[in-house]
Every structure is written in C-alpha cells, then in structure tokens.
Design a protein around this motif. Sequence first.
Motif, mmCIF file in Angstrom:
data_model
loop_
_atom_site.group_PDB
_atom_site.id
_atom_site.type_symbol
_atom_site.label_atom_id
_atom_site.label_comp_id
_atom_site.label_asym_id
_atom_site.label_seq_id
_atom_site.Cartn_x
_atom_site.Cartn_y
_atom_site.Cartn_z
ATOM 1 N N PHE A 22 54.217 39.133 26.089
ATOM 2 C CA PHE A 22 53.577 38.165 26.975
ATOM 3 C C PHE A 22 53.438 38.723 28.391
ATOM 4 N N ILE A 23 54.463 39.428 28.873
ATOM 5 C CA ILE A 23 54.407 40.031 30.208
ATOM 6 C C ILE A 23 53.282 41.059 30.280
ATOM 7 N N MET A 24 53.218 41.931 29.271
ATOM 8 C CA MET A 24 52.180 42.955 29.261
ATOM 9 C C MET A 24 50.797 42.330 29.079
ATOM 10 N N PHE A 25 50.735 41.296 28.234
ATOM 11 C CA PHE A 25 49.485 40.566 28.038
ATOM 12 C C PHE A 25 49.007 39.971 29.364
ATOM 13 N N LEU A 26 49.942 39.437 30.145
ATOM 14 C CA LEU A 26 49.617 38.850 31.444
ATOM 15 C C LEU A 26 49.086 39.903 32.402
ATOM 16 N N ILE A 27 49.732 41.066 32.426
ATOM 17 C CA ILE A 27 49.312 42.141 33.329
ATOM 18 C C ILE A 27 47.907 42.623 32.989
ATOM 19 N N ILE A 28 47.672 42.898 31.706
ATOM 20 C CA ILE A 28 46.353 43.387 31.295
ATOM 21 C C ILE A 28 45.289 42.320 31.498
ATOM 22 N N SER A 29 45.627 41.061 31.195
ATOM 23 C CA SER A 29 44.668 39.972 31.375
ATOM 24 C C SER A 29 44.272 39.826 32.838
ATOM 25 N N ASN A 30 45.240 39.966 33.739
ATOM 26 C CA ASN A 30 44.925 39.909 35.168
ATOM 27 C C ASN A 30 44.011 41.062 35.574
ATOM 28 N N ASN A 100 39.590 44.774 26.692
ATOM 29 C CA ASN A 100 40.807 44.000 26.450
ATOM 30 C C ASN A 100 41.299 44.164 25.011
ATOM 31 N N PHE A 101 40.363 44.211 24.070
ATOM 32 C CA PHE A 101 40.727 44.349 22.659
ATOM 33 C C PHE A 101 41.553 45.604 22.424
ATOM 34 N N PHE A 102 41.060 46.728 22.898
ATOM 35 C CA PHE A 102 41.750 47.995 22.654
ATOM 36 C C PHE A 102 43.042 48.095 23.469
ATOM 37 N N ALA A 103 43.021 47.585 24.711
ATOM 38 C CA ALA A 103 44.222 47.655 25.546
ATOM 39 C C ALA A 103 45.341 46.786 24.982
ATOM 40 N N GLN A 104 45.010 45.563 24.597
ATOM 41 C CA GLN A 104 46.036 44.666 24.061
ATOM 42 C C GLN A 104 46.554 45.173 22.717
ATOM 43 N N ARG A 105 45.668 45.685 21.898
ATOM 44 C CA ARG A 105 46.076 46.166 20.569
ATOM 45 C C ARG A 105 47.025 47.359 20.686
ATOM 46 N N VAL A 107 48.523 48.773 23.678
ATOM 47 C CA VAL A 107 49.584 48.763 24.678
ATOM 48 C C VAL A 107 50.508 47.558 24.521
ATOM 49 N N THR A 108 49.932 46.367 24.431
ATOM 50 C CA THR A 108 50.748 45.153 24.416
ATOM 51 C C THR A 108 51.441 44.950 23.072
ATOM 52 N N PHE A 109 50.661 44.974 21.998
ATOM 53 C CA PHE A 109 51.209 44.633 20.680
ATOM 54 C C PHE A 109 51.516 45.858 19.817
ATOM 55 N N LYS A 110 51.074 47.029 20.267
ATOM 56 C CA LYS A 110 51.358 48.283 19.544
ATOM 57 C C LYS A 110 51.064 48.118 18.054
ATOM 58 N N SER A 111 49.887 47.585 17.810
ATOM 59 C CA SER A 111 49.524 47.246 16.435
ATOM 60 C C SER A 111 48.998 48.459 15.678
ATOM 61 N N ASN A 112 49.367 48.517 14.419
ATOM 62 C CA ASN A 112 48.847 49.563 13.532
ATOM 63 C C ASN A 112 48.175 48.944 12.305
ATOM 64 N N PHE A 176 43.856 33.301 23.672
ATOM 65 C CA PHE A 176 43.944 34.594 23.006
ATOM 66 C C PHE A 176 45.364 35.013 22.630
ATOM 67 N N PHE A 177 46.372 34.694 23.441
ATOM 68 C CA PHE A 177 47.710 35.223 23.152
ATOM 69 C C PHE A 177 48.219 34.852 21.760
ATOM 70 N N PRO A 178 48.190 33.568 21.366
ATOM 71 C CA PRO A 178 48.647 33.249 19.999
ATOM 72 C C PRO A 178 47.783 33.885 18.920
ATOM 73 N N ILE A 179 46.494 34.062 19.207
ATOM 74 C CA ILE A 179 45.611 34.719 18.234
ATOM 75 C C ILE A 179 45.995 36.193 18.095
ATOM 76 N N PHE A 180 46.277 36.835 19.228
ATOM 77 C CA PHE A 180 46.672 38.240 19.196
ATOM 78 C C PHE A 180 47.965 38.441 18.413
ATOM 79 N N LYS A 181 48.894 37.499 18.529
ATOM 80 C CA LYS A 181 50.152 37.605 17.798
ATOM 81 C C LYS A 181 49.924 37.667 16.296
ATOM 82 N N VAL A 182 48.824 37.068 15.846
ATOM 83 C CA VAL A 182 48.517 37.036 14.419
ATOM 84 C C VAL A 182 47.735 38.277 13.998
#
Length: 208
Positions: A22-30, A100-105, A107-112, A176-182
């Motif tokens: 959430f902290i990283m999501f906030l930073i990138i969103s700003n 935002n899509f690539f940054a959040q994926r 950096v924030t969620f480290k999704s694979n 977006f945040f709850p959607i990103f979590k999924v």
Amino acid sequence: MFSGIRKWWQGFYDRHTTLAQFIMFLIISNGMTVLQLILMPVFKWLFGMTSLIDTTFQWLRLGDGFYMFDYPAGPIPQGGGGLAYFLAVQITILIAQVINFFAQRSVTFKSNSNIWWAAMWYAIAYVVITFLAALLQSFYKVPLYDFAMRTWPGAGETMADMLTMIINALVQFWVFFPIFKVIFRQVPEEDEKGAEAAEAETGPANAS
C-alpha cells in the motif's frame, strides 16, 4: 547506505506485505498524479488550437439532455471544451495508466503471474473507472471551472485542470488497489533443482 535501506525495506515487505504494498502503491500513484498534472494541460493546450475544441462530443445519453460523456463545443466555461477536452483527459489518463500497470506490477506487487491475464483485467477495470470518472465529471466540471476562473483570474483554468486530474486520480487510487491485489499475484516458482533431482531419482527406476 542504500543497500542497508533496501535490506530493511525487504524485511519490512516480508513481515508486512500488504502495508508495504500500500505504501509503494501510494508513492507510485502520487507520481502518476504528478505526471497527469503535467500532461493534461499540455494536451489541452495543443488540442485547443485545433478545430476539435469546436466539435461537440456527447455520448451515452442517460436522460433528457444528460450524457455520461458530455463535452459541448467551445472553450470552458462557456462551452464544455469539446472533443479537445475529452481527448486531453483520456490520453493523459491512458499514458499514466500504462506506465502505472508496469510499475505497480513489477515494483509494488512483484508479480510473476501471467501478464496477459493481468492486462485483460486491468483494461476492464480501466474502462469501468473511466465511465465512473466521466459520470462524476458531468456533475462537477462546469461548476468547478466556473468557480476557479472567477476565484483565480488568469490562472483559474489551469487550477481547474489540476483539480480535475486530482479527482480522477483519487477515483483510480481507491478502486485500483484491491483490484491489483487480485490480478498482481505472486505465483510460487517451481524448484527447478528439486524437479531435476526428482527426475534423476525416477530415471533409473523407469529404466529398470
């Protein structure tokens, strides 16, 4: 120094994953909000020098004279900015959301997880948010610009542009945040060495 901060952050991320996300999501969103605040007036100025500003764009009629996307021809506040204003807002949001899509994926969620599956649901969420933001804007845009241009002569239109993008960013932020979590999941990676060892063990048995 930086290595120590990185190590501390990784430990914090491991212990409090959702909070760290959430902290990283906030930073990138700003950061994306700042980008939109820069781009939107530029696109609005560019499109405002074309005939697009005199082209009415009204779509999805919801009632008598009420449209979800309502951009009458002419400069604001006398008009609604026309197709020029609509394109300025939407192109700005599109550019920010792609980044935002690539940054959040990453950096924030480290999704694979599968990037195409995530992109599909991200696009669906983006469309839903676009409609929601447009519906809200149909209520506040004209009063906001009228108030800003009367309150801050000379700079009111720019102030209203910035407030419009901040409102859009707030809508995106909370949806977006709850959607990103999924959609930005971390899929456990298969232990390749373990798999190779298992194959080595079963190999001789199969051979016999």
